[in-house]
Design a protein around this motif. Structure first.
Motif: not given
Length: 266
Positions: A165-166, A210-211, A244-249
């Motif tokens: 949703y982001f 995402e965040k 501060t990067r976006r995105g993580m698994i």
């Protein structure tokens, strides 16, 4: 079980705040008790009162450690400066506020103790069920007093909870196309305090975030890692507070993480 520093005090504080502040407001909020900080991002009087009480309690445990809460940062973003230096308590007073404000579960209270950007201990409390997930670096992950390790879900395909949703419509469509036939996509709980336990308890195999704000992820990433899972950036670097990067698994095993990174980002 080797307890992290202040474990009993932190646990007691969280349960007290859940009992005295959070649960009395659950399904009992007036219209003016809820505000919109940003589009689709709510804060309630319970968030603020919970954070005030947790901040006061944690400050007494170690006067040399900073305390950084989500709502304080919403008012003054400069509080995040230097979050990866020294000892820091990080608070999410109510994670899943949109669910809480709608009068439904899941939502949770999350606290992490971080030193120089590395999470040393984390606690995740579900106020409704009373379930406490906690971990300390090098000492394993626990649900209440029971040590836990990750286990796969029982579906034919690995289950993947992907927060879209982001994301823009093009990236959403791309992710769904990449996952088709390789993962079974499931609804996200919109609550990191629930999503991270799901990776450990055999409910979900993969989660895509995402965040990556620190109060949402510091405690949960440690919990999954100490249980045998993996939480990394798409480029393979470990999660670290202050990045501060976006995105993580997040994944229940190294193999599942490798598969998710290859399929969703390869």
């Amino acid at each position: 079980m080797t307890q992290p520093p202040h474990h009993d005090a932190v646990t007691s504080l969280m349960r007290q705040v859940a009992r005295d502040i959070v649960l009395p407001r659950f399904r009992n909020l007036a219209t003016d008790d809820v505000e919109e900080k940003a589009p689709d991002d709510l804060v309630t009087i319970a968030d603020r009162e919970s954070e005030d009480a947790l901040t006061a309690g944690l400050s007494m445990l170690d006067p040399d450690a900073r305390v950084i809460g989500e709502e304080a940062c919403a008012a003054d973003v400069s509080l995040l400066d230097g979050i990866d230096r020294g000892q820091v308590w990080i608070i999410d007073p109510i994670d899943g506020t949109n669910n809480f404000a709608a009068g439904k579960s899941p939502f949770g209270i999350m606290i992490a103790l971080v030193e120089d950007g590395v999470t040393q201990a984390g606690w995740i409390l579900d106020p409704v069920s009373g379930r406490l997930c906690h971990a300390a670096i090098g000492n394993g992950a626990y649900v209440d007093s029971r040590r836990v390790v990750t286990r796969p879900s029982e579906g034919v395909l690995p289950t993947a909870a992907i927060a879209t949703y982001f994301l823009g419509a093009e990236r959403q469509a791309d992710l769904k196309s990449r996952a088709d036939g390789k993962f079974s996509l499931v609804a996200i709980p919109r609550c990191a305090a629930e999503q991270y336990p799901r990776l450990v308890l055999g409910i979900n195999d993969i989660a895509l975030f995402e965040k990556t704000l620190p109060w949402d992820h510091a405690a949960g990433a440690l919990f999954v890692s100490e249980a045998g899972g993996v939480v990394r950036r798409p480029d393979g670097t470990d999660y670290r507070v202050g990045d501060t990067r976006r995105g993580m698994i997040g994944a229940a095993s190294p193999r599942l993480w490798d598969d998710a990174a290859r399929i969703l980002f390869g």
